[in-house]
Design an enzyme around this catalytic site. Sequence first.
Site, mmCIF file in Angstrom:
data_model
loop_
_atom_site.group_PDB
_atom_site.id
_atom_site.type_symbol
_atom_site.label_atom_id
_atom_site.label_comp_id
_atom_site.label_asym_id
_atom_site.label_seq_id
_atom_site.Cartn_x
_atom_site.Cartn_y
_atom_site.Cartn_z
ATOM 1 N N GLU A 1 -20.278 -16.282 2.295
ATOM 2 C CA GLU A 1 -19.218 -16.375 1.291
ATOM 3 C C GLU A 1 -19.446 -15.415 0.133
ATOM 4 O O GLU A 1 -18.869 -15.570 -0.944
ATOM 5 C CB GLU A 1 -19.118 -17.807 0.764
ATOM 6 C CG GLU A 1 -20.296 -18.292 -0.066
ATOM 7 C CD GLU A 1 -21.401 -18.922 0.747
ATOM 8 O OE1 GLU A 1 -22.160 -19.732 0.185
ATOM 9 O OE2 GLU A 1 -21.518 -18.612 1.953
ATOM 10 N N ASP B 1 -19.879 -14.621 -5.389
ATOM 11 C CA ASP B 1 -20.212 -15.735 -4.510
ATOM 12 C C ASP B 1 -19.190 -16.843 -4.742
ATOM 13 O O ASP B 1 -18.981 -17.265 -5.885
ATOM 14 C CB ASP B 1 -21.631 -16.236 -4.810
ATOM 15 C CG ASP B 1 -22.115 -17.220 -3.764
ATOM 16 O OD1 ASP B 1 -22.960 -16.838 -2.942
ATOM 17 O OD2 ASP B 1 -21.643 -18.380 -3.757
#
Length: 248
Positions: free
Chosen positions: A132, A89
């Site tokens: 993301e 992440d």
Amino acid sequence: MTDRSADVPAELRLDAALQLLGRSGVALPSGGDPRDPQWLQQVIDGLIEVSSRDALTGLANRRQFELALEREADRVARAGEPALLLLLDLDHFKSINDTHGHAAGDLVLQAVAQALLDCVRPMDTVARYGGEEFAVILPNCPPAFGATVAERVRRRIESRPVPISNSLALKVTASVGGAFAPPWVRSSASLWIERADRQLYEAKAAGRNRACLETTATTEVSAEEKGLLFGLSAPMPLDEPAQHFPKP
């Protein structure tokens, strides 16, 4: 020999499909005839390729990732070879979009995707998991190498500032969580994701820009996997999607 072209409809509504393939960079021979099985197969293959890739980064998309993960979990159960799943992440990605705009955010995602591809093997699967978040499936990766692999991935991202203009390059970092599929155990993709996601949460909670891997002892057999292995009657929530832990 039977002429198979006679079995193919002379007219198919292919305009939208061909337009999609053209925009996706898939090259097809010009002047194709829908009655030609070879040309039609190229169209089908191109559509399969487009449907399995993330449009922005070119990585495997989530659907393709989940299929690959299920295959790898099955292979580990049958062959006993170790396999590592990494979830990544990007740290503070929202601030990039808020400060520099979504176009800059897209450049960051593309650069991270390339960084991941540059530090894995051809046999590995790299996917955009969502937003993301990225995922990497590493077959035949022994536990002794897991921490080194995860740290190499994290450092590769950190070491490549992303230019978003002639005068500005953004330093990007990522938090990484990893878990091994237990060998010789009939596990599931959702349990494997849940384990890696838990380690990703630990990396975030510990300050971000770090890698956390589940210990080998923990990955041997979970209660849910014992149920899969021995056919316990207790209900197991295996069909539910893995829950992502809230990020601090």
